[in-house]
Write a protein that holds these residues in place. Sequence first.
Motif, PDB file in Angstrom:
ATOM      1  N   THR A  71      77.128  44.677  54.061  1.00 37.94           N
ATOM      2  CA  THR A  71      75.915  45.234  53.445  1.00 37.94           C
ATOM      3  C   THR A  71      76.071  45.376  51.935  1.00 37.94           C
ATOM      4  OG1 THR A  71      76.773  47.448  53.932  1.00 37.94           O
ATOM      5  CG2 THR A  71      75.245  46.473  55.528  1.00 37.94           C
ATOM      6  N   MET A  72      77.282  45.607  51.488  1.00 37.46           N
ATOM      7  CA  MET A  72      77.524  45.767  50.057  1.00 37.46           C
ATOM      8  C   MET A  72      77.487  44.428  49.340  1.00 37.46           C
ATOM      9  SD  MET A  72      80.896  47.324  48.145  1.00 37.46           S
ATOM     10  CE  MET A  72      80.738  48.887  49.030  1.00 37.46           C
ATOM     11  N   VAL A  73      78.172  43.403  49.906  1.00 34.78           N
ATOM     12  CA  VAL A  73      78.266  42.124  49.215  1.00 34.78           C
ATOM     13  C   VAL A  73      76.966  41.337  49.310  1.00 34.78           C
ATOM     14  CG1 VAL A  73      80.753  42.008  49.564  1.00 34.78           C
ATOM     15  CG2 VAL A  73      79.239  40.955  51.235  1.00 34.78           C
ATOM     16  N   SER A  74      76.180  41.572  50.371  1.00 31.94           N
ATOM     17  CA  SER A  74      74.927  40.821  50.511  1.00 31.94           C
ATOM     18  C   SER A  74      73.934  41.188  49.417  1.00 31.94           C
ATOM     19  CB  SER A  74      74.323  41.076  51.896  1.00 31.94           C
ATOM     20  OG  SER A  74      74.026  42.449  52.070  1.00 31.94           O
ATOM     21  N   ARG A  75      74.010  42.419  48.916  1.00 35.06           N
ATOM     22  CA  ARG A  75      73.118  42.825  47.840  1.00 35.06           C
ATOM     23  C   ARG A  75      73.385  42.029  46.570  1.00 35.06           C
ATOM     24  NH1 ARG A  75      74.447  48.943  48.853  1.00 35.06           N
ATOM     25  NH2 ARG A  75      73.241  49.335  50.733  1.00 35.06           N
ATOM     26  N   ALA A  76      74.636  41.557  46.420  1.00 32.51           N
ATOM     27  CA  ALA A  76      74.998  40.752  45.247  1.00 32.51           C
ATOM     28  C   ALA A  76      74.804  39.263  45.505  1.00 32.51           C
ATOM     29  CB  ALA A  76      76.450  41.021  44.851  1.00 32.51           C
ATOM     30  N   GLY A 112      80.822  37.018  51.210  1.00 29.64           N
ATOM     31  CA  GLY A 112      81.977  37.840  51.553  1.00 29.64           C
ATOM     32  C   GLY A 112      82.905  38.007  50.366  1.00 29.64           C
ATOM     33  N   VAL A 113      83.605  39.150  50.338  1.00 31.15           N
ATOM     34  CA  VAL A 113      84.607  39.417  49.307  1.00 31.15           C
ATOM     35  C   VAL A 113      85.823  40.024  49.992  1.00 31.15           C
ATOM     36  CG1 VAL A 113      85.207  40.717  47.229  1.00 31.15           C
ATOM     37  CG2 VAL A 113      82.889  39.789  47.503  1.00 31.15           C
ATOM     38  N   ARG A 114      86.984  39.409  49.793  1.00 28.95           N
ATOM     39  CA  ARG A 114      88.241  39.929  50.349  1.00 28.95           C
ATOM     40  C   ARG A 114      89.187  40.259  49.202  1.00 28.95           C
ATOM     41  NH1 ARG A 114      92.081  38.025  55.308  1.00 28.95           N
ATOM     42  NH2 ARG A 114      90.394  39.104  56.384  1.00 28.95           N
ATOM     43  N   GLY A 145      94.940  39.724  44.455  1.00 30.47           N
ATOM     44  CA  GLY A 145      93.970  38.637  44.445  1.00 30.47           C
ATOM     45  C   GLY A 145      92.644  39.035  45.068  1.00 30.47           C
ATOM     46  N   ALA A 146      91.657  38.207  44.808  1.00 32.46           N
ATOM     47  CA  ALA A 146      90.323  38.404  45.384  1.00 32.46           C
ATOM     48  C   ALA A 146      89.774  37.053  45.800  1.00 32.46           C
ATOM     49  CB  ALA A 146      89.384  39.074  44.385  1.00 32.46           C
ATOM     50  N   ASN A 147      89.149  36.995  46.986  1.00 31.49           N
ATOM     51  CA  ASN A 147      88.511  35.780  47.473  1.00 31.49           C
ATOM     52  C   ASN A 147      87.027  36.066  47.640  1.00 31.49           C
ATOM     53  OD1 ASN A 147      87.508  34.116  50.055  1.00 31.49           O
ATOM     54  ND2 ASN A 147      89.072  32.946  48.996  1.00 31.49           N
ATOM     55  N   ILE A 148      86.225  35.311  46.885  1.00 35.60           N
ATOM     56  CA  ILE A 148      84.777  35.534  46.873  1.00 35.60           C
ATOM     57  C   ILE A 148      84.087  34.311  47.458  1.00 35.60           C
ATOM     58  CG2 ILE A 148      82.768  36.046  45.432  1.00 35.60           C
ATOM     59  CD1 ILE A 148      84.706  37.232  43.368  1.00 35.60           C
ATOM     60  N   ARG A 149      83.239  34.529  48.467  1.00 36.66           N
ATOM     61  CA  ARG A 149      82.517  33.434  49.119  1.00 36.66           C
ATOM     62  C   ARG A 149      81.027  33.546  48.805  1.00 36.66           C
ATOM     63  NH1 ARG A 149      85.946  35.580  52.651  1.00 36.66           N
ATOM     64  NH2 ARG A 149      84.316  36.651  53.862  1.00 36.66           N
ATOM     65  N   PHE A 150      80.472  32.441  48.302  1.00 35.53           N
ATOM     66  CA  PHE A 150      79.054  32.425  47.914  1.00 35.53           C
ATOM     67  C   PHE A 150      78.208  31.840  49.050  1.00 35.53           C
ATOM     68  CE2 PHE A 150      81.516  32.247  44.053  1.00 35.53           C
ATOM     69  CZ  PHE A 150      80.897  33.177  43.246  1.00 35.53           C
TER      70      PHE A 150
END
Length: 753
Positions: free
Chosen positions: A686-691, A695-697, A748-753
């Motif tokens: 719900t948090m990442v969908s607003r952006a 997904g963000v790991r 690290g961070a993995n960001i999926r668009f």
Amino acid sequence: YTGTQSNRQGETNNTYKVNVRQDYNVNKRLDLSLITDLTNVVTSAPRNIAVDDRFLPYQLFKDAQGNPLSIPYVKQLSDSTRKAFEGKSGINLDYNPLLERQYGYTKDNLIAARITAGLTLRLLDGLTFTGVYGFFRTSDRTTSYDDSRSYLVRSQAVQFTVPAATPTQSPKYYLPVTGGRYALTNAMQKNWTVRHQLTYDHAWDDKRHQLLLLAGQEAQEQDVVNNQSLILGYNDLLETYPPIDYATLSSTGVAGPVMPNSGSRSLLAGVQPFTETESVVRFVSYYGNMSYTYLNRYTLNGSLRLDQSNLFGKDRSSQNKPVWSAGVRWDMREESFMEKMPFKDLALRVSYGLTGNSPIPGTAASYDILGAQSGSTLPGNSGLSIATPANAALTWESSRTLNIGLDFGLLKGNRLSGSVDFYRKQTDNLIGQMQVNPLSGYNTVTGNFGDLRNTGIEVSVHSLNIEAAHFNWTSQLVLSYNRNTITRLNQPAPIATGMQKASASYLAGSPAFAVFAYNFAGLDNMGDPQIRLQSGKVTKDRNVPLPEDVLFMGTYQPVWNGGLSNIFRLGNFELAANIVYDFGNVMRRDVDDFYAGNGLIPQTANNGLQSGDLRFRSGNVNAEFANRWMSPGDELKTNVPSWIPLTTIDQSRRDTRYYTQGNINVVSAAYAKLRDISLSYDLPHTMVSRAGLNGVRLRLQVSNLMLWKANRYGIDPEFQDASGGSTAGQLSGGLRYMRADQGTVTIGANIRF
């Protein structure tokens, strides 16, 4: 972004990377893809102190007031000689490590771009064409500068300074005493890959029959160009430099300098204003694969690949060696007898095939490989030398492998699953450095030096230990066992002495990577090492042991190895821990290799340079030297040989290799290490969908935390030269007993668009 932190002050290492993948579904017959990868690596380092074993353990770099200390004695001059050279040249030859780090730098900037395009075209029902087109380009620029205050530039200037004939005159400088040493290196690489493949996938009779056919062609090219410019007397602010007669200084040199580097003269060796090398490697192959399955249970498959190369001998039989494999698989899930079995999955696999290897391009061919060479002894200061002699008989390294495997699954949902594989691999015509008759003009050539047989078992087990609504725990165990034997070895002369066998790693009839050792029998009442022969006789005499008197201790290649991983998931958190281990191998431990001579006393040669000072020229001695034999009776308390001042007496009376290469100094190399432990967290959807994200790991990882080792000497087997007995950690930088990448922390961070 990756920021690597160094334990050496002032060093930076930053990596910036962008990877974008795009997939396009043009229509029902055509798909396109494009992968773009851009990387930029920027590093910088001052002239940090290379603290090696020349520095005494209690060496200080600052005094009590915090002022940098001068320690010129670690360089090649005694104090009296250094002061005399300074008076003749007018150049200071002091060495202050903390100040030196400010007098130079090395900077590197690497940019790499990789573009891979692909297309998938569905031609007919079941028939698909796939194309992959890749291009890779790098540009690596390295700059290195040492200004006139650095010891490197000052000492080189003294070597090309002729003292004044009278006190009223000034010394004559053949190299600049102002300006620094500037080197610029550009390395450029350009690769391309083209692959075309046809795939036919068809099933009929309600999938009772399934057929998969595949054929393809691949071509690659790698083009690497390196060039370097080196300038002396460079002013890095004005970007100017004076003219220097490099040709004369490198050929005839300077006679009668203050500090000669070649007899009574000085020659400018290893300094070339410009060099360039280029390497082009091309590769073409054709391949095919067939797989047929009946009733979803019985599968037959085969593959064929043809590689062509000009790296082998002229004989046509050495060329066009196809590699192939064939196998069968029996899935027993649908068989009637499986109803009463505890297995939910069970499959038997058998395969046999031939694979091949070629030498590294540029290291061997059917013709002599020539290399450019410069030097004052060559006409025009340039010429060619034979870098690698031709070998018309060189052929493929081929391996025939039999593999028998069993895949299984137990309990509901295959909570316990895994595989067991047994393999037997016979490798013929191993490619490597092969000893030849020295009368040929070479000691070794790249050739086919022998045959090797490997036999082993590999086990992999996966288990789902706990599965709950918000928590689960899974484990993965991997265990491998391997034994090998050298079945044939091409040697110009057989091993005839114990000394030859004790130093050998490869011997026909023995495992590869073998460790052989003398049967150490303690010291005598003079502190000399003794060995026990096969007959039971104890001796210290030189050149007595025969090959049968030398013991086989094992191999420095692990016999058992593997890993254990555990993953725990609780809600959006995941904790993973991985352990790696090696067992069944041995290594030589680090001991002194000298027990004679005047190496502990500074010696001065005729040209004023120190020689033979093991404290400051070749490093500190091993701490066990303090426990050496010193008087009769010590042989009951120590195994460390005595020290004899005169080398001639030492070499006529005993052989200290009976101790250094004795079985007493061969220890277990087994260890287990917590390779990494990582904690990750997935941000709520719900948090990442607003952006507008998928997904963000976030991840935190620590590597190489703990070590269990079987030896009692505190040796980490990963940083030990197991066959030679020296500590291998960072030896190229002179840092002994320094382990790299221990306790590494990664965020690290993995960001999926």
